[in-house]
Design a protein around this motif. Structure first.
Motif, PDB file in Angstrom:
ATOM      1  N   THR A  12      -4.048   9.877 -27.703  1.00 16.38           N
ATOM      2  CA  THR A  12      -3.044   9.527 -26.697  1.00 16.38           C
ATOM      3  C   THR A  12      -2.252   8.320 -27.174  1.00 16.38           C
ATOM      4  OG1 THR A  12      -4.339   7.874 -25.500  1.00 16.38           O
ATOM      5  CG2 THR A  12      -4.712  10.183 -24.912  1.00 16.38           C
ATOM      6  N   ARG A  30      -0.450   9.124 -22.257  1.00  9.51           N
ATOM      7  CA  ARG A  30       0.077  10.471 -22.493  1.00  9.51           C
ATOM      8  C   ARG A  30      -0.564  11.024 -23.758  1.00  9.51           C
ATOM      9  NH1 ARG A  30       5.178  11.285 -19.660  1.00  9.51           N
ATOM     10  NH2 ARG A  30       5.864  12.879 -21.117  1.00  9.51           N
ATOM     11  N   GLY A  61      -5.340  13.845 -14.232  1.00  9.16           N
ATOM     12  CA  GLY A  61      -5.074  14.098 -15.641  1.00  9.16           C
ATOM     13  C   GLY A  61      -5.832  15.260 -16.248  1.00  9.16           C
ATOM     14  N   ASP A  81      -5.875  18.331 -15.331  1.00 15.52           N
ATOM     15  CA  ASP A  81      -4.967  19.478 -15.447  1.00 15.52           C
ATOM     16  C   ASP A  81      -4.197  19.375 -16.760  1.00 15.52           C
ATOM     17  OD1 ASP A  81      -5.638  20.406 -12.930  1.00 15.52           O
ATOM     18  OD2 ASP A  81      -3.923  19.446 -11.940  1.00 15.52           O
ATOM     19  N   THR A  82      -3.712  18.173 -17.022  1.00 14.62           N
ATOM     20  CA  THR A  82      -2.945  17.947 -18.241  1.00 14.62           C
ATOM     21  C   THR A  82      -3.811  18.174 -19.471  1.00 14.62           C
ATOM     22  OG1 THR A  82      -1.653  16.353 -17.006  1.00 14.62           O
ATOM     23  CG2 THR A  82      -1.444  16.281 -19.403  1.00 14.62           C
ATOM     24  N   SER A  83      -5.060  17.668 -19.434  1.00 16.59           N
ATOM     25  CA  SER A  83      -5.984  17.900 -20.546  1.00 16.59           C
ATOM     26  C   SER A  83      -6.125  19.398 -20.791  1.00 16.59           C
ATOM     27  CB  SER A  83      -7.376  17.349 -20.222  1.00 16.59           C
ATOM     28  OG  SER A  83      -7.338  15.978 -19.944  1.00 16.59           O
ATOM     29  N   ALA A 133      -3.038  20.908 -22.354  1.00 16.09           N
ATOM     30  CA  ALA A 133      -2.875  20.414 -23.728  1.00 16.09           C
ATOM     31  C   ALA A 133      -3.892  21.061 -24.664  1.00 16.09           C
ATOM     32  CB  ALA A 133      -3.015  18.891 -23.749  1.00 16.09           C
ATOM     33  N   GLN A 157      -0.936  18.787 -11.365  1.00 17.87           N
ATOM     34  CA  GLN A 157      -0.278  17.548 -11.739  1.00 17.87           C
ATOM     35  C   GLN A 157       1.055  17.860 -12.452  1.00 17.87           C
ATOM     36  OE1 GLN A 157      -1.488  15.378 -14.988  1.00 17.87           O
ATOM     37  NE2 GLN A 157      -1.277  13.361 -14.039  1.00 17.87           N
ATOM     38  N   ARG A 213       2.738  16.462 -14.798  1.00 14.61           N
ATOM     39  CA  ARG A 213       2.731  16.376 -16.256  1.00 14.61           C
ATOM     40  C   ARG A 213       2.152  17.641 -16.899  1.00 14.61           C
ATOM     41  NH1 ARG A 213       4.338  15.290 -21.027  1.00 14.61           N
ATOM     42  NH2 ARG A 213       2.832  14.542 -22.533  1.00 14.61           N
ATOM     43  N   SER A 214       1.168  18.243 -16.241  1.00 16.59           N
ATOM     44  CA  SER A 214       0.554  19.445 -16.804  1.00 16.59           C
ATOM     45  C   SER A 214       1.546  20.600 -16.787  1.00 16.59           C
ATOM     46  CB  SER A 214      -0.723  19.810 -16.044  1.00 16.59           C
ATOM     47  OG  SER A 214      -0.423  20.253 -14.734  1.00 16.59           O
ATOM     48  N   GLU A 264       4.858  20.302 -16.937  1.00 16.99           N
ATOM     49  CA  GLU A 264       5.823  19.993 -18.014  1.00 16.99           C
ATOM     50  C   GLU A 264       5.304  20.494 -19.351  1.00 16.99           C
ATOM     51  OE1 GLU A 264       7.248  15.676 -16.230  1.00 16.99           O
ATOM     52  OE2 GLU A 264       6.435  15.782 -18.255  1.00 16.99           O
ATOM     53  N   LEU A 265       4.034  20.140 -19.610  1.00 20.17           N
ATOM     54  CA  LEU A 265       3.401  20.480 -20.876  1.00 20.17           C
ATOM     55  C   LEU A 265       3.293  21.993 -21.021  1.00 20.17           C
ATOM     56  CD1 LEU A 265       2.449  18.302 -22.805  1.00 20.17           C
ATOM     57  CD2 LEU A 265       0.149  18.570 -21.914  1.00 20.17           C
TER      58      LEU A 265
END
Lengths: 417, 417
Positions: free
Chosen positions: B104, B112, B152, B154-156, B159, B212, B214-215, B217-218
């Motif tokens: 990150t 991020r 976070g 969800d983002t993990s 990713a 989330q 950010r997730s 977006e990713l």
């Protein structure tokens, strides 16, 4: 300026108030100009909680996963103490086992430290920053988190002290030192100013639960001067010895102890069970046929007594195991009756081992005789005896434990102030 | 054979029973021949408990230490789930953020993800072993544990899905998908089979707390097909869509949605506060003089409305902030009155933003007019309006929230089954 390792156990970091108290202890040493590394345990109760979760997930669990779960306890404390230190103006950062790294062997759940890279901690200490190291853990050859087994934070502390060539390792605990015997049993028990590594090893392995055995071994090998002292002292003004040393017990090389007593302490270990194998052949391989299967069953055998056979053909073997393992141990021996070839198997729980410890007894005759005479005078029957160079252990019925400990404590002059 | 990422949030791993339930979900996919990586959150309540400890240690705390403390929650869950999987015969191991590693940036506490090395996870998955990845965390450029900020995991998950080129990322949660609006407010709300990334982004940022932001977006950037589905389904026999897809909502590229509705959903965001700055000069730099100080004070500004000045000299600026930041935001603007140069500062809490979302509105005229007309018919006053290509937001008094949401849900035909 000295370089110090300060270790705080679970009860010393049990909650945020206690953690703030620890921070004040650390600040005192930093303000005195010392370079400080701190080693912390998990908040008390935390490790048990995490272990219970692992057991709940599965009785048989992967030790590597157990380690990842359980090591989180120390991770939390290290971060919280670093925050508490910063809050009172002490520059600090936390270090996890894998970050230093503290390298261990691959025996997850009961790993042994193989090496510690102290370079970065020394760099940071020299720059005035306190290193807060998560105890009890390291990283295995597989790159995964390993833990050292219960009580492992003492070992972490001594190992870190050796790695950074610390002048002293202070183990803060809920007692103010090592005593001549258990003060809860013998009110006249006295705190020892100094005790040798060898004596401490015997005391630790005999149930004086102040320090983990492995940490004492490590301290002895690396010559780490280790103090056991109280975390309940006033953090700003703790009591000190007349010579400026901390008030507590210094565990050190025998040479450093000028006036060596013949006997340093009386230890005891309750909840033992005794197993006697009657009339086994007195021939090579018999002891192995008994103890190899026990080791394979993961049963920790403590005392072993085998007398010289009277008729040159048959003998008895007696040994002790933790009472919790008694039934299992009996079954192991019964299952191998044919192989071992004994006549009778006897055993009983409810026994206690009482030990007299002192490096001085190496050069003094009659120490054992004194013990036997004193116990006899009180009508206490001795079931078995083993001795080492600096220790005499007797196995007695456990209702006599307190009487035996008090009697021996008195007969060796340990009652005197 | 497909390659899947399965993500389970805090309520899905709240206790050992729920963790065992998760293990059964994973086993189902493994038994179906899929390669599986799992991403887990901390047990519910755990993160709050750890955050409270950090705050208790010091209000102002080092974000790096906070990260070390808080990341321990996911560490515990990952180990426990690996144990639970092994217990039912599924080969599995846990991976901490620093082990993969998940790299990150250095923004501790709200980092991020910059890159994930999926090599080892792919190797192990190909060898039939499930990777259980601790969500919400990674390792920063300083070699220390970093966390991604709340939600976070969800983002993990997304990713990790991108890094291992997963065919699908299933986000298991306590609802069975994304709805046309909040079903607790509108009983006629319908689950969407599919929703585009763009729409989901608007919904997520507007308070539909399923995923989330950010997730999403990713997922959009990497084209990760993401399913939102329920962890309360029967783990062995979950409901499926007619086409074999999981029962839930697929968040995917717009192209994949054949029959696109004009409006997909109605979102709302309560507990907002509105601040209006009256009669500021209509000149370059004014907006910056308002919003830069707010950003520096860490106040999240949401809606911003500035109308064209009627006389070419002065205008009004209105914006919304979370109600909790209202007092602080007002003070920031008051303190800069001279600098900004306004006549009057007005504000009020108790407002709500209601939004109509749909990629279809790009090609349909009159969507906004329909909303305004419907709200007017119910006597709901619109305080401010903002629009984007796929969204129309109106600010209203919050007592009218439910009426507005129900009215809009009905007027765009979302009530129909």
């Amino acid at each position: 300026m000295a370089r110090l390792v300060m270790k705080f156990g679970g009860t010393s970091v049990a909650d945020l108030d206690r953690i703030r108290n620890v921070a004040r202890h650390v600040k005192r040493e930093v303000d005195a100009g010392h370079q400080v590394a701190v080693v912390v345990s998990a908040m008390s109760g935390k490790t048990n909680e995490l272990v219970a979760l692992c057991r709940g997930a599965s009785i048989l669990h992967d030790a590597r996963e157990y380690d990842a779960v359980v090591a989180s306890g120390e991770q939390v404390t290290s971060g919280l103490l670093a925050i508490a230190l910063q809050a009172i103006g002490v520059d600090a950062r936390s270090w996890q086992g894998w970050q230093l790294p503290i390298r261990t062997d691959g025996a997850h759940g009961a790993a042994r430290i193989e090496s510690i890279d102290g370079t970065r901690v020394i760099e940071q200490m020299e720059a005035g920053r306190v290193a807060v190291v998560a105890g009890f853990q390291g990283i295995g050859p597989d790159g995964r988190i390993s833990t050292l087994g219960r009580g492992g934070s003492d070992t972490s502390a001594v190992a870190v002290a050796a790695a950074i060539r610390a002048d002293r390792c202070d183990i803060y605990t809920d007692v103010d030192g090592v005593y001549t015997t258990d003060p809860r049993m013998v009110p006249k028990a006295r705190r020892l100013d100094k005790v040798s590594f060898e004596e401490m090893l015997e005391m630790a392995s005999l149930g004086s639960k102040v320090l983990q055995v492995r940490s004492v071994e490590l301290a002895m090998v690396h010559g780490v001067r280790t103090f056991v002292r109280s975390s309940f002292e006033d953090p700003e003004n703790p009591k000190t010895q007349p010579n400026g040393d901390p008030f507590g017990t210094l565990i050190c090389d025998e040479d450093e102890i000028v006036e060596q007593e013949v006997v340093t302490g009386i230890a005891y270990s309750k909840d033992e069970a005794q197993i006697s194998i009657r009339r086994v052949a007195d021939q090579p391989g018999i002891a192995a046929s008994v103890f190899v299967p026990l080791a394979e069953a993961n049963i920790n055998v403590d005392m072993i007594v085998q007398n010289v056979a009277s008729n040159g053909a048959e003998t008895d073997i007696t040994f002790t195991v933790p009472a919790a393992d008694y039934e299992r141990a009996m079954k192991v021996i019964e299952d191998r009756k044919a192989e071992i070839g004994y006549l009778l198997l006897e055993g009983s729980t409810g026994v206690c081992k009482v030990s007299v410890i002192g490096v001085g007894m190496r050069s003094h005759a009659g120490v054992a005789a004194q013990a036997f005479k004193a116990l006899a005078a009180k009508g206490i029957n001795i079931r078995a005896i083993t001795t080492s160079e600096i220790k005499i252990s007797v196995l007695i019925e456990d209702v006599y434990t307190e009487l035996a400990v008090r009697t021996l404590h008195s007969v060796y002059g340990l009652d005197k102030g």
